[in-house]
Design a protein around this motif. Structure first.
Motif, PDB file in Angstrom:
ATOM      1  N   TRP A 357      62.797  90.179  11.863  1.00  0.00           N
ATOM      2  CA  TRP A 357      62.807  88.763  12.233  1.00  0.00           C
ATOM      3  C   TRP A 357      63.799  88.495  13.361  1.00  0.00           C
ATOM      4  CZ3 TRP A 357      59.249  85.375  10.971  1.00  0.00           C
ATOM      5  CH2 TRP A 357      58.491  85.572   9.814  1.00  0.00           C
ATOM      6  N   ASN A 358      63.305  87.815  14.390  1.00  0.00           N
ATOM      7  CA  ASN A 358      64.124  87.409  15.533  1.00  0.00           C
ATOM      8  C   ASN A 358      64.010  85.902  15.694  1.00  0.00           C
ATOM      9  OD1 ASN A 358      64.033  87.016  18.880  1.00  0.00           O
ATOM     10  ND2 ASN A 358      65.687  88.274  18.084  1.00  0.00           N
ATOM     11  N   LEU A 359      65.149  85.205  15.755  1.00  0.00           N
ATOM     12  CA  LEU A 359      65.166  83.744  15.766  1.00  0.00           C
ATOM     13  C   LEU A 359      65.384  83.204  17.176  1.00  0.00           C
ATOM     14  CD1 LEU A 359      67.313  82.936  12.592  1.00  0.00           C
ATOM     15  CD2 LEU A 359      64.816  83.054  12.794  1.00  0.00           C
ATOM     16  N   SER A 360      64.786  82.042  17.437  1.00  0.00           N
ATOM     17  CA  SER A 360      65.029  81.323  18.680  1.00  0.00           C
ATOM     18  C   SER A 360      65.382  79.878  18.352  1.00  0.00           C
ATOM     19  CB  SER A 360      63.798  81.370  19.582  1.00  0.00           C
ATOM     20  OG  SER A 360      62.711  80.674  19.005  1.00  0.00           O
ATOM     21  N   HIS A 361      66.250  79.293  19.164  1.00  0.00           N
ATOM     22  CA  HIS A 361      66.705  77.917  18.977  1.00  0.00           C
ATOM     23  C   HIS A 361      66.438  77.142  20.262  1.00  0.00           C
ATOM     24  CE1 HIS A 361      69.038  79.225  15.396  1.00  0.00           C
ATOM     25  NE2 HIS A 361      69.187  80.325  16.118  1.00  0.00           N
ATOM     26  N   SER A 388      66.873  90.970  19.889  1.00  0.00           N
ATOM     27  CA  SER A 388      65.807  91.626  19.128  1.00  0.00           C
ATOM     28  C   SER A 388      66.057  93.130  19.074  1.00  0.00           C
ATOM     29  CB  SER A 388      64.448  91.345  19.783  1.00  0.00           C
ATOM     30  OG  SER A 388      64.405  91.918  21.079  1.00  0.00           O
ATOM     31  N   HIS A 389      65.575  93.759  18.008  1.00  0.00           N
ATOM     32  CA  HIS A 389      65.727  95.206  17.834  1.00  0.00           C
ATOM     33  C   HIS A 389      64.378  95.784  17.411  1.00  0.00           C
ATOM     34  CE1 HIS A 389      70.140  94.945  18.102  1.00  0.00           C
ATOM     35  NE2 HIS A 389      70.041  93.876  17.316  1.00  0.00           N
ATOM     36  N   SER A 390      63.761  96.535  18.294  1.00  0.00           N
ATOM     37  CA  SER A 390      62.477  97.179  17.998  1.00  0.00           C
ATOM     38  C   SER A 390      62.683  98.679  17.886  1.00  0.00           C
ATOM     39  CB  SER A 390      61.455  96.881  19.097  1.00  0.00           C
ATOM     40  OG  SER A 390      61.181  95.507  19.171  1.00  0.00           O
ATOM     41  N   THR A 391      62.201  99.247  16.790  1.00  0.00           N
ATOM     42  CA  THR A 391      62.307 100.685  16.552  1.00  0.00           C
ATOM     43  C   THR A 391      60.916 101.305  16.607  1.00  0.00           C
ATOM     44  OG1 THR A 391      64.250 100.345  15.153  1.00  0.00           O
ATOM     45  CG2 THR A 391      63.124 102.465  14.993  1.00  0.00           C
ATOM     46  N   GLU A 392      60.754 102.271  17.492  1.00  0.00           N
ATOM     47  CA  GLU A 392      59.473 102.953  17.671  1.00  0.00           C
ATOM     48  C   GLU A 392      59.588 104.388  17.141  1.00  0.00           C
ATOM     49  OE1 GLU A 392      56.339 103.748  21.319  1.00  0.00           O
ATOM     50  OE2 GLU A 392      58.486 103.936  21.707  1.00  0.00           O
ATOM     51  N   ASN A 411      62.566 105.849  19.373  1.00  0.00           N
ATOM     52  CA  ASN A 411      63.052 105.079  20.512  1.00  0.00           C
ATOM     53  C   ASN A 411      63.403 103.664  20.051  1.00  0.00           C
ATOM     54  OD1 ASN A 411      62.339 107.295  22.225  1.00  0.00           O
ATOM     55  ND2 ASN A 411      60.218 106.536  22.273  1.00  0.00           N
ATOM     56  N   GLU A 412      64.403 103.082  20.695  1.00  0.00           N
ATOM     57  CA  GLU A 412      64.828 101.729  20.345  1.00  0.00           C
ATOM     58  C   GLU A 412      64.970 100.892  21.612  1.00  0.00           C
ATOM     59  OE1 GLU A 412      68.447 102.166  18.206  1.00  0.00           O
ATOM     60  OE2 GLU A 412      67.462 102.628  16.299  1.00  0.00           O
ATOM     61  N   HIS A 413      64.544  99.630  21.520  1.00  0.00           N
ATOM     62  CA  HIS A 413      64.738  98.717  22.640  1.00  0.00           C
ATOM     63  C   HIS A 413      64.849  97.293  22.110  1.00  0.00           C
ATOM     64  CE1 HIS A 413      60.335  99.304  22.163  1.00  0.00           C
ATOM     65  NE2 HIS A 413      60.298  97.989  22.301  1.00  0.00           N
ATOM     66  N   GLY A 414      65.415  96.410  22.928  1.00  0.00           N
ATOM     67  CA  GLY A 414      65.604  95.024  22.515  1.00  0.00           C
ATOM     68  C   GLY A 414      65.949  94.136  23.689  1.00  0.00           C
ATOM     69  N   ALA A 415      65.942  92.820  23.444  1.00  0.00           N
ATOM     70  CA  ALA A 415      66.227  91.841  24.488  1.00  0.00           C
ATOM     71  C   ALA A 415      66.787  90.569  23.866  1.00  0.00           C
ATOM     72  CB  ALA A 415      64.976  91.523  25.298  1.00  0.00           C
ATOM     73  N   LYS A 447      69.782  89.744  28.368  1.00  0.00           N
ATOM     74  CA  LYS A 447      70.312  91.093  28.151  1.00  0.00           C
ATOM     75  C   LYS A 447      69.194  91.996  27.628  1.00  0.00           C
ATOM     76  CE  LYS A 447      75.043  89.574  27.060  1.00  0.00           C
ATOM     77  NZ  LYS A 447      76.146  89.629  26.047  1.00  0.00           N
ATOM     78  N   PHE A 448      69.194  93.262  28.078  1.00  0.00           N
ATOM     79  CA  PHE A 448      68.175  94.227  27.690  1.00  0.00           C
ATOM     80  C   PHE A 448      68.822  95.577  27.389  1.00  0.00           C
ATOM     81  CE2 PHE A 448      66.393  91.188  30.650  1.00  0.00           C
ATOM     82  CZ  PHE A 448      65.207  90.806  30.058  1.00  0.00           C
TER      83      PHE A 448
END
Length: 789
Positions: A357-361, A388-392, A411-415, A447-448
């Motif tokens: 879960w990734n929240l936005s305000h 956000s944290h995505s794990t592949e 692999n991991e990526h996020g923004a 940020k990325f």
């Protein structure tokens, strides 16, 4: 900036003073509600000759210059459904004209109820809904399907040849799709489709839909409950419950809403073939791929609004969360032609990407104030997401076996996205016309990160992106002759973008640009034909993720990457629109510079700087400058209970040459698109929709359609209960198992792909209680920024 703010009140005072030699006022009904589009005539006292005339604006107001005419004069107001009224004007004051409903005039409405009236407006065309069969349809999407140039696929709204529009409802920017879903067709007055929006809109805006409704009276509590069920063939059933409450007390509105959606979709590429070459190697990769994407979304909104005759203000806060879990299955065979001897490899890949879960305000507030006949509005907007944290997780197998016997890769990526903005707008009468002036300012800090498995031998990513945008605009509209008007505008955008790599600003990947975007529209009637000649320049900026040089793994021999040096794409478009009754023709020319185009190419190893064999790289590039010619014809007659809309569109790119390895392709086929949208109004409050589109051939940017494309959509809906408060809708899209087959060619690779899009079934039931809706009029200031996230 402070000097500019101090000058604004002085400028407004000067503008209002110059507008004194004119007759102005407002037309309203017996209940005091404004009457837009009422006809206003100024006549002489003695012979009753018409000196000048016009129509009232959306708020019922009018202003008519009378040049050197002397008072007293006669002022006449008229509108279908009301008895005309005439008053005597002996001074330059503001007049209020109240019209009474007329039974005779109402009978005229019933006689002409089968007509759908179109009229030209600056930048596009307006369709009258309230006195047409469209007002009897079951939902707003059915109504939009009957409006020329509007294309509907499920609940997705597009404008033919202009992509996804921004939508305004009663001059309020729509920021929640439920605002559109909640509209009642019988309350819609007019729908405007702007294919050449003016300077007040962001330069990246391709098209605008403006919906105007009649005011619904009501107080106390009102609510709506809706449940949607949908299923794509081969996927579990998804669902979406939605609740909205509004409580009105005098001039105050208190509102809240909640939405949850659980949805899973799948699409597949039965065939994906890439032929690649370097100086030392040649290969053919053939694969089949299937994607399964699961997404859960929840959104909650709460707000308060106040409105009286002089001002309106409000605050709204929205929090949303998204969770994603997707799978990809790929079976790839790589045939190595050069170097000899020939060889073949086979890899099966199963990857899962999980994003918790990734929240936005997003808080938003606005203030609107009437200053005589002028109106001023300020909007303040803020948007932020958590990181956000995505794990592949990638499992691979080698050879023809069923086991995944190669080492697992993770692999991991996020923004994280953060932005703030403010917008200030003024509008009002000036020198017999209407002026809109304003500006906006936004700041962005994103940020990325991207951490890849070490065995891939690729560079990790840890970057920031800071952006500031200052925009100023000016637009003026005025009648220049009988039945003719001119709209001219100019927009300036100054953008400063900083690319920060591991805390250090990289000047080679940062840039500052200033652009001017003029707009011009001449609208009127020529030999009985509504005519508009317009010009507009537009910008399309890359998404923020497209500007990040992060590698995403598609399969063993397929990668995807962004480019921080991508330029903004700019178009210059000239259009001629002709409309006669239910037939519309549009001819346009577009000059495109640095068009953003997806492309396949060679993978350059970041460690060696040399092209790696067998690997296909998917990326976005700036295309060379080129021209585009488009001709569109739209016929939308009404035949009793059947309203069809026939559209034929032919487009041709000129100067967009391609390289098919060593062969240069200069003669590319035009694109032909045909569509028929059918609306059927049946007894017992039942409506039926059946739309079909067919593209037999064509080229779009660097893609060639190698097989015809057939799309379809069918819907049946019924309104229930005495007040039509209950609505049920059943729809099916892609009835014919749509496939898209395209070819993309470059100097080093040629890709041919076939995508299969399975049918999708949806059922929705909604119930509305009471009729009052919140009057929140905030437009926000970050839509162009959020669209790039």
């Amino acid at each position: 900036m402070r000097r500019l703010l101090l000058l604004i009140p002085l400028l407004l005072a000067g503008f209002i003073a110059t507008s004194a030699q004119e007759l102005r006022g407002i037309v309203h009904d017996e209940a005091g509600l404004p009457l837009p589009y009422a006809t206003i005539k100024v006549k002489s006292i003695d012979g009753g000759n018409v000196i000048t005339g016009g129509v009232t604006r959306e708020d019922g107001s009018f202003s008519l210059q009378i040049a050197n005419q002397k008072l007293p004069l006669l002022l006449e107001a008229s509108l279908i459904g009301f008895a005309p009224k005439e008053i005597k004007c002996e001074s330059f004051t503001s007049y209020k004209i109240a019209l009474k409903e007329s039974a005779l005039q109402l009978e005229e409405v019933s006689v002409t109820a089968n007509r759908i009236v179109h009229r030209m407006v600056a930048g596009g065309i307006s369709t009258s809904i309230e006195a047409s069969p469209l007002a009897n349809l079951s939902d707003v999407y059915s109504v939009l399907r009957g409006v020329p140039l509007v294309e509907i696929e499920g609940t997705e709204v597009r404008v033919a040849g202009k992509g996804t529009p921004i939508i305004y409802i009663n001059d309020r920017l729509m920021t929640d799709p439920n605002q559109l879903r909640n509209l009642k067709p019988y309350l819609i007055r007019d729908i405007e489709v702007l294919t050449n929006p003016g300077a007040r809109y962001s330069s990246s805006t391709e098209s605008v839909i403006k919906i105007y409704t009649k005011r619904e009276q009501g107080s106390g509590l009102s609510s709506e409950a809706k449940v949607g069920l949908f299923n794509q063939l081969g996927s579990p059933i998804g669902y979406q419950p939605y609740l909205h409450f509004n409580y009105r007390l005098d001039n105050w509105d208190f509102f809240l809403s909640a939405m949850y959606q659980d949805n899973q979709t799948n699409h597949s590429f039965p065939s994906l073939r890439t032929h690649g070459k370097t100086d030392k190697s040649e290969w053919i990769n053939q694969s089949t791929t299937k994607h399964i994407e699961g997404e859960q979304t929840q959104e909650y909104t709460i707000g308060i609004n106040y409105e009286d005759e002089l001002q309106s203000m409000g605050f709204r806060y929205r929090i949303a969360g998204t969770r994603e879990d997707s799978w990809m299955y790929s079976d790839l065979t790589s045939h190595h032609i050069v170097p000899l001897p020939e060889a073949e490899e086979r890899f099966r890949t199963k990857s899962q990407t999980f994003k918790p879960w990734n929240l936005s305000h997003r808080p938003n507030l606005y203030y609107l104030r009437k200053l005589g006949e002028w109106k001023a509005q300020i909007d303040v907007d803020y948007y932020q997401t958590s990181m956000s944290h995505s794990t592949e997780t990638i499992h691979e197998g080698e050879g023809a076996g069923n086991e995944y016997n190669l080492p697992i890769k993770i692999n991991e990526h996020g923004a994280k996205y953060q932005s703030a903005g403010a917008r200030l707008d003024f509008s009002g009468p000036l020198w017999g016309g209407r002026l809109e002036i304003g500006g906006e300012y936004t700041r962005v800090h994103n940020k990325f990160y991207n951490h890849l498995e070490k065995s891939l031998n690729l560079t990790n990513l840890d970057t920031e992106q800071r952006e500031q945008l200052l925009a100023l605009y000016l637009e003026y509209q005025r009648e220049i002759a009988s039945e003719w008007s001119l709209t001219a505008g100019l927009r300036m955008e100054h953008l400063q973008n900083k690319y920060i790599d591991k805390g250090i600003v990289d000047p080679n990947k940062s840039h500052t640009t200033t652009n001017l975007f003029p707009t011009l529209a001449l609208t009127g009637r020529l030999l009985g034909v509504r005519t508009e000649l317009s010009f507009r320049s537009r910008i399309h900026r890359p998404s923020y993720i497209q500007l990040q040089p992060q590698y995403l793994v598609v399969s063993r021999y397929e990668y995807k990457v962004g480019d921080p040096n991508l330029k903004d794409a700019i178009d210059y478009s000239t259009s001629l629109t002709l409309n006669k009754s239910w037939f519309t023709t549009i001819l346009s020319h577009t000059y495109s510079r640095d068009c953003l185009t997806p492309e396949t190419g060679l993978f350059i190893d970041p460690n060696t700087g040399e092209a790696s064999p067998y690997i296909t790289l998917f990326k976005t590039v700036n295309a060379p400058p080129h021209h585009g010619l488009t001709a569109a014809m739209v016929a939308s007659p009404t035949i009793k209970w059947w309203k069809p809309t026939f559209t034929l569109r032919l487009s041709k790119m000129i100067g967009y040459d391609l390289w098919h390895f060593e062969e240069r392709i200069t003669k590319r086929r035009a694109t032909l698109a045909l569509s028929v949208a059918n609306q059927f109004t049946l007894p017992k409050e039942i409506s039926l929709v059946f739309n079909i589109g067919y593209t037999p051939f064509g080229n779009e940017d660097n893609m060639e359609f190698t097989a015809p494309i057939l799309t379809s959509y069918a819907e049946i809906s019924k309104q229930w209960l005495k007040e039509k408060n209950l609505l049920t809708t059943l729809s099916v899209s892609n009835l014919f198992n749509t496939t898209h087959s395209v070819r993309t060619a470059t100097r080093h690779s040629v890709m041919e792909s076939t995508e299969y899009v399975p049918p999708r079934i949806a059922f929705t039931i909604s119930y509305r209680f009471n009729s009052s809706k919140d009057k929140y009029r905030g437009t926000g200031a970050l839509e162009s920024v959020i669209d790039r996230m």
